[in-house]
Design a protein around this motif. Structure first.
Motif, short mmCIF file in Angstrom:
data_model
loop_
_atom_site.label_atom_id
_atom_site.label_comp_id
_atom_site.label_asym_id
_atom_site.label_seq_id
_atom_site.Cartn_x
_atom_site.Cartn_y
_atom_site.Cartn_z
N THR A 38 39.14 -6.67 -19.36
CA THR A 38 38.95 -5.65 -19.52
C THR A 38 39.21 -5.08 -20.82
OG1 THR A 38 41.56 -5.45 -19.59
CG2 THR A 38 40.46 -5.80 -16.90
N ARG A 39 38.86 -3.84 -20.20
CA ARG A 39 37.49 -3.17 -21.90
C ARG A 39 39.06 -3.66 -22.51
NH1 ARG A 39 33.38 -0.83 -20.91
NH2 ARG A 39 32.81 -0.99 -18.44
N HIS A 40 40.51 -2.66 -22.12
CA HIS A 40 41.76 -2.43 -23.00
C HIS A 40 42.00 -3.67 -23.76
CE1 HIS A 40 44.30 0.65 -23.99
NE2 HIS A 40 45.33 0.50 -22.95
N ASN A 41 41.51 -4.65 -23.01
CA ASN A 41 41.61 -6.03 -23.73
C ASN A 41 41.21 -6.72 -24.94
OD1 ASN A 41 44.34 -6.00 -22.14
ND2 ASN A 41 43.81 -8.43 -21.25
N ALA A 42 40.44 -5.68 -25.47
CA ALA A 42 39.90 -5.91 -26.36
C ALA A 42 40.17 -6.83 -27.60
CB ALA A 42 38.40 -4.59 -27.16
N GLY A 43 41.80 -6.32 -28.39
CA GLY A 43 42.32 -7.20 -29.25
C GLY A 43 42.93 -8.45 -28.93
N PHE A 44 43.26 -8.46 -27.57
CA PHE A 44 42.78 -10.27 -27.04
C PHE A 44 41.72 -11.54 -26.92
CE2 PHE A 44 47.28 -10.01 -23.82
CZ PHE A 44 47.42 -9.47 -25.25
N LEU A 45 40.72 -10.57 -27.00
CA LEU A 45 39.64 -11.74 -27.26
C LEU A 45 39.18 -11.77 -28.41
CD1 LEU A 45 37.52 -9.40 -24.67
CD2 LEU A 45 38.23 -11.69 -23.67
N THR A 46 39.30 -10.54 -29.13
CA THR A 46 38.96 -10.82 -30.44
C THR A 46 40.20 -12.38 -31.28
OG1 THR A 46 38.45 -8.65 -30.98
CG2 THR A 46 39.25 -10.31 -33.14
N MET A 47 41.28 -11.91 -30.85
CA MET A 47 42.23 -12.65 -31.08
C MET A 47 41.75 -14.12 -30.72
SD MET A 47 44.74 -11.43 -33.42
CE MET A 47 45.19 -12.57 -33.36
N GLU A 48 41.09 -14.46 -29.48
CA GLU A 48 41.07 -15.91 -28.99
C GLU A 48 39.88 -15.96 -29.82
OE1 GLU A 48 40.27 -14.85 -25.38
OE2 GLU A 48 42.83 -14.12 -24.56
N GLN A 49 38.67 -15.04 -29.99
CA GLN A 49 37.89 -15.44 -31.24
C GLN A 49 38.04 -16.45 -32.64
OE1 GLN A 49 34.24 -15.89 -30.14
NE2 GLN A 49 34.21 -16.65 -32.36
N LEU A 50 39.32 -15.57 -33.29
CA LEU A 50 40.07 -15.51 -34.44
C LEU A 50 40.47 -17.52 -34.36
CD1 LEU A 50 40.25 -14.62 -37.20
CD2 LEU A 50 41.95 -13.72 -36.82
N ALA A 51 41.32 -17.31 -33.48
CA ALA A 51 41.74 -18.74 -33.14
C ALA A 51 41.06 -19.65 -32.93
CB ALA A 51 42.92 -18.52 -32.33
N LYS A 52 39.98 -19.96 -32.23
CA LYS A 52 38.79 -20.43 -32.50
C LYS A 52 38.52 -21.14 -33.96
CE LYS A 52 34.70 -21.15 -30.15
NZ LYS A 52 33.96 -20.80 -28.90
N ASN A 53 38.14 -20.29 -34.50
CA ASN A 53 37.50 -20.16 -35.70
C ASN A 53 37.58 -20.81 -36.77
OD1 ASN A 53 35.43 -18.50 -35.00
ND2 ASN A 53 35.35 -16.82 -36.09
N CYS A 54 39.99 -20.76 -36.50
CA CYS A 54 40.75 -21.55 -37.25
C CYS A 54 40.98 -22.70 -36.87
CB CYS A 54 41.89 -20.59 -37.54
SG CYS A 54 41.47 -18.91 -38.02
N GLY A 55 40.20 -23.28 -35.15
CA GLY A 55 40.94 -24.63 -34.48
C GLY A 55 42.16 -24.67 -34.32
N VAL A 56 42.92 -23.08 -33.80
CA VAL A 56 43.85 -23.52 -33.42
C VAL A 56 43.98 -22.29 -31.71
CG1 VAL A 56 45.19 -23.25 -35.66
CG2 VAL A 56 45.09 -20.70 -34.23
N ARG A 57 45.32 -22.69 -31.30
CA ARG A 57 45.65 -21.67 -30.31
C ARG A 57 46.85 -21.04 -29.95
NH1 ARG A 57 45.58 -26.09 -25.19
NH2 ARG A 57 45.93 -24.14 -24.31
N LEU A 58 46.60 -19.87 -29.15
CA LEU A 58 47.71 -19.48 -29.52
C LEU A 58 48.65 -19.89 -27.87
CD1 LEU A 58 45.46 -16.32 -30.20
CD2 LEU A 58 47.35 -16.22 -31.18
N SER A 59 49.51 -20.27 -28.42
CA SER A 59 50.03 -21.31 -27.58
C SER A 59 52.07 -21.57 -27.65
CB SER A 59 50.14 -22.96 -27.14
OG SER A 59 50.47 -22.88 -28.50
#
Length: 216
Positions: free
Chosen positions: A46-67
């Protein structure tokens, strides 16, 4: 020619750790990067979750998971470039984002100017970004909560465009909780990647370059 293999000595190990090539985290944790949104399947994409989507992209770039669940947030520590950071997706729902971020900042003794917040902006088209060193909440309840907990407006932020309401009579809550169209998603993906790159610049002290390069 026959290759000669040798065992790694203690000095080789020290050099590897010092260079960061052993894959471990190095140095003191000095930054928090938090993307805002709402937890739960019904709020995904959803639009309100653009911050979450960005964090998932950043985590992917860093090779980690927000787990990890810490500070009422999905978290992980990661090296963003050469800077050790805590990556966060608060699970408190948007209006109480500050509870999670404030608790983490207190625990790690992180000053507000080293708390980077990434969130949605309905005044920008999908694919556009706006980076600022500080600022008011501008009516965003997640930012209001963070300001209340940190006690200041002086923390950097990346605003990710999610599109303006098609009609001013449209209900704001309905709009921010609506999902992106396929066309909007196509425009949004490069913005998520740019926002992750901008975060990398900001934590290493190059916020001016981030603004010059990515501000719409």
């Amino acid at each position: 020619m026959k290759q000669v293999h040798r065992k790694m000595g203690i000095m080789d190990l020290f050099r590897q750790i010092e260079s960061g090539s052993d894959g471990r985290l190095h140095g003191k944790l000095t930054w928090i990067i938090a993307g805002l949104g709402n937890p739960g399947l019904e709020y995904e994409h959803t639009r309100h979750n653009a911050g979450f989507l960005t964090m998932e992209q950043l985590a992917k770039n860093c090779g980690v998971r927000l787990s990890q669940m810490k500070f009422q947030a999905d978290c992980t520590e990661a090296m963003v470039g050469e800077v050790r950071c805590l990556l966060m997706k608060p699970a408190t729902y948007m209006n109480r984002s500050g509870d999670a971020i404030g608790a983490a900042a207190d625990f790690y003794h992180i000053p507000p100017e080293q708390v980077l917040v990434i969130y949605d902006d309905i005044s920008l088209a999908p694919g556009k970004l706006r980076i600022r060193r500080k600022g008011s909440a501008g009516g965003h309840n997640g930012i209001k909560s963070i300001i209340a907990q940190l006690g200041t407006e002086e923390f950097p932020r990346i605003r990710v465009g999610v599109g303006t309401m098609p009609d001013p009579r449209y209900d704001l809550a309905d709009w921010v909780l609506s999902k992106f169209t396929e066309e909007e998603q196509a425009a949004l993906q490069p913005a998520l990647e740019h926002a992750a790159d901008a975060a990398n610049l900001i934590v290493r002290g190059d916020i001016n370059q981030a603004m010059n390069q990515y501000n719409s």
